[in-house]
Design a protein around this motif. Structure first.
Motif, mmCIF file in Angstrom:
data_model
loop_
_atom_site.group_PDB
_atom_site.id
_atom_site.type_symbol
_atom_site.label_atom_id
_atom_site.label_comp_id
_atom_site.label_asym_id
_atom_site.label_seq_id
_atom_site.Cartn_x
_atom_site.Cartn_y
_atom_site.Cartn_z
ATOM 1 N N UNK A 46 0.835 -1.211 0.000
ATOM 2 C CA UNK A 46 0.000 0.000 0.000
ATOM 3 C C UNK A 46 0.863 1.252 0.000
ATOM 4 N N UNK A 47 1.915 1.264 0.823
ATOM 5 C CA UNK A 47 2.801 2.427 0.867
ATOM 6 C C UNK A 47 3.589 2.579 -0.430
ATOM 7 N N UNK A 48 3.965 1.464 -1.047
ATOM 8 C CA UNK A 48 4.673 1.549 -2.330
ATOM 9 C C UNK A 48 3.758 2.126 -3.397
ATOM 10 N N UNK A 49 2.509 1.690 -3.419
ATOM 11 C CA UNK A 49 1.563 2.175 -4.437
ATOM 12 C C UNK A 49 1.153 3.621 -4.218
ATOM 13 N N UNK A 50 1.263 4.123 -2.967
ATOM 14 C CA UNK A 50 0.928 5.530 -2.716
ATOM 15 C C UNK A 50 1.941 6.458 -3.365
ATOM 16 N N UNK A 51 3.140 5.974 -3.570
ATOM 17 C CA UNK A 51 4.159 6.773 -4.221
ATOM 18 C C UNK A 51 4.852 7.714 -3.258
ATOM 19 N N UNK A 52 5.791 8.503 -3.793
ATOM 20 C CA UNK A 52 6.530 9.424 -2.945
ATOM 21 C C UNK A 52 5.628 10.553 -2.452
ATOM 22 N N UNK A 53 5.910 11.010 -1.264
ATOM 23 C CA UNK A 53 5.156 12.118 -0.685
ATOM 24 C C UNK A 53 6.012 13.371 -0.736
ATOM 25 N N UNK A 54 5.376 14.500 -0.566
ATOM 26 C CA UNK A 54 6.100 15.768 -0.601
ATOM 27 C C UNK A 54 7.097 15.853 0.535
ATOM 28 N N UNK A 55 8.323 16.184 0.207
ATOM 29 C CA UNK A 55 9.362 16.419 1.196
ATOM 30 C C UNK A 55 9.911 17.816 0.944
ATOM 31 N N UNK A 56 9.866 18.695 1.941
ATOM 32 C CA UNK A 56 10.391 20.041 1.708
ATOM 33 C C UNK A 56 11.895 20.015 1.493
ATOM 34 N N UNK A 57 12.390 20.996 0.751
ATOM 35 C CA UNK A 57 13.821 21.082 0.484
ATOM 36 C C UNK A 57 14.583 21.664 1.661
ATOM 37 N N UNK A 58 15.887 21.865 1.472
ATOM 38 C CA UNK A 58 16.729 22.391 2.541
ATOM 39 C C UNK A 58 16.409 23.844 2.859
ATOM 40 N N UNK A 59 15.827 24.566 1.913
ATOM 41 C CA UNK A 59 15.540 25.978 2.154
ATOM 42 C C UNK A 59 14.272 26.187 2.986
ATOM 43 N N UNK A 60 13.504 25.133 3.252
ATOM 44 C CA UNK A 60 12.283 25.243 4.055
ATOM 45 C C UNK A 60 12.591 24.758 5.472
ATOM 46 N N UNK A 61 12.565 25.668 6.459
ATOM 47 C CA UNK A 61 12.848 25.221 7.828
ATOM 48 C C UNK A 61 11.697 24.388 8.376
ATOM 49 N N UNK A 62 11.983 23.474 9.314
ATOM 50 C CA UNK A 62 10.916 22.637 9.852
ATOM 51 C C UNK A 62 9.952 23.400 10.741
ATOM 52 N N UNK A 63 10.347 24.565 11.245
ATOM 53 C CA UNK A 63 9.489 25.397 12.084
ATOM 54 C C UNK A 63 10.011 26.819 12.014
#
Length: 90
Positions: A46-63
């Motif tokens: 199921x997780x393989x079929x969902x595909x990649x999810x959005x991951x922010x780049x290095x320029x986006x701080x986590x908070x």
């Protein structure tokens, strides 16, 4: 996923072997392991079929940084490095 396939194969083999030998307790334990491996493989597929999810780049701080300051200070604004004090023992 391949570890789930490996566990699924051994669980099926173990359940069949223990059932043929006349060990119902061990066959039931292998049957439970078969169910767990099947659920695990289902979730992995199921997780393989969902595909990649959005991951922010290095320029986006986590908070947001505290106090509106940047999360780092440039090298020129850092205080100079000072050696720790030398302790002298008597």
């Amino acid at each position: 996923m391949w570890l789930s396939v490996w566990g699924l194969g051994w669980a099926i083999f173990g359940m069949a072997a223990f059932a043929l030998v006349g060990r119902p307790g061990w066959a039931a334990a292998c049957g439970v392991l078969w169910v767990v491996a099947t659920i695990d493989m289902t979730m992995i597929l199921r997780h393989i079929r969902q595909g990649p999810h959005y991951q922010p780049g290095r320029d986006v701080p986590p908070y947001a940084p505290p106090d509106g300051r940047p999360p780092y200070r440039p090298a020129r604004s850092r205080p100079p490095y000072r050696f720790p004090p030398q302790h002298r023992h008597p």
